[in-house]
Design an enzyme around this catalytic site. Sequence first.
Site, short mmCIF file in Angstrom:
data_model
loop_
_atom_site.label_atom_id
_atom_site.label_comp_id
_atom_site.label_asym_id
_atom_site.label_seq_id
_atom_site.Cartn_x
_atom_site.Cartn_y
_atom_site.Cartn_z
N HIS A 80 4.84 -25.04 -18.12
CA HIS A 80 5.66 -24.19 -19.01
C HIS A 80 5.53 -22.75 -18.56
CE1 HIS A 80 6.81 -27.32 -21.84
NE2 HIS A 80 5.58 -27.77 -21.79
N ASP A 108 8.00 -31.45 -26.94
CA ASP A 108 8.92 -30.96 -25.89
C ASP A 108 10.28 -31.63 -26.03
OD1 ASP A 108 6.36 -30.69 -23.28
OD2 ASP A 108 6.93 -29.36 -24.92
N ASP A 162 2.05 -36.64 -28.29
CA ASP A 162 2.45 -35.53 -29.17
C ASP A 162 3.15 -34.42 -28.38
OD1 ASP A 162 1.79 -32.67 -30.04
OD2 ASP A 162 1.65 -33.81 -31.89
N ASP A 215 2.51 -31.03 -37.52
CA ASP A 215 3.24 -29.76 -37.58
C ASP A 215 4.57 -29.99 -38.28
OD1 ASP A 215 5.53 -29.53 -34.97
OD2 ASP A 215 4.44 -31.34 -35.52
N PHE A 244 -0.73 -33.78 -33.78
CA PHE A 244 -0.96 -32.54 -34.51
C PHE A 244 0.12 -32.41 -35.60
CE2 PHE A 244 -3.65 -32.32 -31.10
CZ PHE A 244 -2.98 -32.29 -29.90
N1 LIG Z 1 2.62 -31.30 -32.83
C1 LIG Z 1 2.84 -30.23 -32.06
N2 LIG Z 1 3.18 -29.07 -32.66
C2 LIG Z 1 3.38 -28.00 -31.84
C3 LIG Z 1 3.27 -28.05 -30.45
C4 LIG Z 1 3.57 -26.74 -29.97
C5 LIG Z 1 3.62 -26.28 -28.54
N3 LIG Z 1 2.66 -26.95 -27.71
C6 LIG Z 1 2.82 -26.75 -26.29
C7 LIG Z 1 1.69 -27.33 -25.57
C8 LIG Z 1 2.03 -28.49 -25.00
C9 LIG Z 1 3.41 -28.85 -25.30
O1 LIG Z 1 4.05 -29.34 -24.15
C10 LIG Z 1 4.02 -27.53 -25.75
O2 LIG Z 1 4.49 -26.87 -24.59
C11 LIG Z 1 3.84 -25.95 -31.09
N4 LIG Z 1 3.72 -26.74 -32.18
C12 LIG Z 1 4.00 -26.45 -33.57
O3 LIG Z 1 5.42 -26.62 -33.73
C13 LIG Z 1 5.89 -25.63 -34.64
C14 LIG Z 1 6.68 -24.63 -33.83
O4 LIG Z 1 7.93 -25.20 -33.58
P1 LIG Z 1 9.09 -24.20 -33.06
O5 LIG Z 1 9.31 -23.19 -34.20
O6 LIG Z 1 10.26 -25.11 -32.82
O7 LIG Z 1 8.59 -23.51 -31.84
C15 LIG Z 1 4.67 -24.97 -35.23
O8 LIG Z 1 4.19 -25.73 -36.31
C16 LIG Z 1 3.70 -25.08 -34.06
O9 LIG Z 1 2.35 -24.99 -34.50
C17 LIG Z 1 2.90 -29.29 -29.85
O10 LIG Z 1 2.77 -29.44 -28.61
N5 LIG Z 1 2.70 -30.34 -30.70
#
Ligand SMILES: Nc1nc2c(c(CN[C@H]3C=C[C@H](O)[C@@H]3O)cn2[C@@H]2O[C@H](COP(=O)(O)O)[C@@H](O)[C@H]2O)c(=O)[nH]1
Length: 368
Positions: free
Chosen positions: A81, A345, A340, A271, A269
């Site tokens: 990324h 992604d 996840d 979210d 996670f």
């Molecule tokens: N379950 C889960 N939640 C994640 C991520 C990530 C980013 N992780 C990076 C690392 C590896 C991955 O490949 C990503 O490049 C952010 N979030 C959550 O999403 C929300 C933000 O959403 P939006 O407003 O649309 O950007 C917010 O609650 C944020 O805490 C994840 O990976 N998994």
Amino acid sequence: MGIPDDEIDHDLLDFMRAALQGNTEAPPVAKPKTYVLESAQYIFDNAIDVALSREHVVKAAENIYTAMTKKAYSTETWSSHELHPKEKNEATVDFIFTMDLLNFSFWSELPPDKRFAVEYKGKTWSGYWSLVALLQRALDEGIPITTPSYWIDTELCTDEQLRHVFRSNTDEPFALLEERFECLREAGRVLCDRYDGSFANMIDEADGSAVALVVRLADEMECFRDEHMFEKRPVNFYKRAQILVADIWACFNGTSFGYFEDIDDLTMFADYRVPVTLTTLNCLLYGPTLEAHIKEKKIIPSGSSWEVQLRGASVWCVEQIRREILRNHPEAKVNAVLIDFYLYDTAKEMEEKGTEMIPHHRTRSIWY
Ligand SMILES: Nc1nc2c(c(CN[C@H]3C=C[C@H](O)[C@@H]3O)cn2[C@@H]2O[C@H](COP(=O)(O)O)[C@@H](O)[C@H]2O)c(=O)[nH]1
């Protein structure tokens, strides 16, 4: 039907067998547990507003496995990324700690050109990426925003200075700004008092256990203590503590600071973005009242039954997908973390493509 094998504590069984044969050596140190998966199962078993579709979980598992294999989706994807730090050193450990300390609540009701955004490297970033961009921007400006001792330096790190770091390129301010400042101050105090100002020292203390590190974060910093009540019982999600450890693991490809023997014990996670993918795949189903509430973009209070059901069912759903993939492909190098990451992604790719999806749920909190 017996207890599923991966829920049997084999260390304890071995100890009991040895004790029965008169071997009374010291019992094994009980493995630390986050109780997130137990919480998710309890929530799912007692939920009335969310359900899972077994048929779609089976289908999604195969599609996700195929897509992840085709993309060679691995820990390496994390560093691919554009904004994620590339150096494999302690400064990157500090960066990831700061990022996941503040990795919550980016959603906005304003249109893309009006919502909080950060211009960086010739692009406009919103959501999670706006946080990563503003941290990079601050470092480029010579502000040590990823240094814990800076966060508690009342002379240098004033609220004024932090508001400058978190400035938006639109009129909308970053959500929960004061709460984010408090997260920095609290984490700064703990890291400087107990870990010589470095999260790398806290990783050392966990001695190669991802679960022990998650538990330590939740125990020692209130801003990571993502715990709630459901049907009179305590339930844990530890979303930011888990994603922090997962990001370190992925960034360092499971080596160096990222070496964890039990990374597979982490869960999805909980979210607000991944549940959208699970719903779009028809794996996660909402009752009609909850679905209408989400579609009307109405607020769901943090800690409410609906919110806890939604988060718990999402964790449990990804666990079912994980088990299904490994049932059909025992050699697959997948765990809840990579599934996840892939689902997050995918959500962002579908959003970019304008795929018709249910809106994400609206909960404002520091937990995700
Ligand atoms: N379950 C889960 N939640 C994640 C991520 C990530 C980013 N992780 C990076 C690392 C590896 C991955 O490949 C990503 O490049 C952010 N979030 C959550 O999403 C929300 C933000 O959403 P939006 O407003 O649309 O950007 C917010 O609650 C944020 O805490 C994840 O990976 N998994």
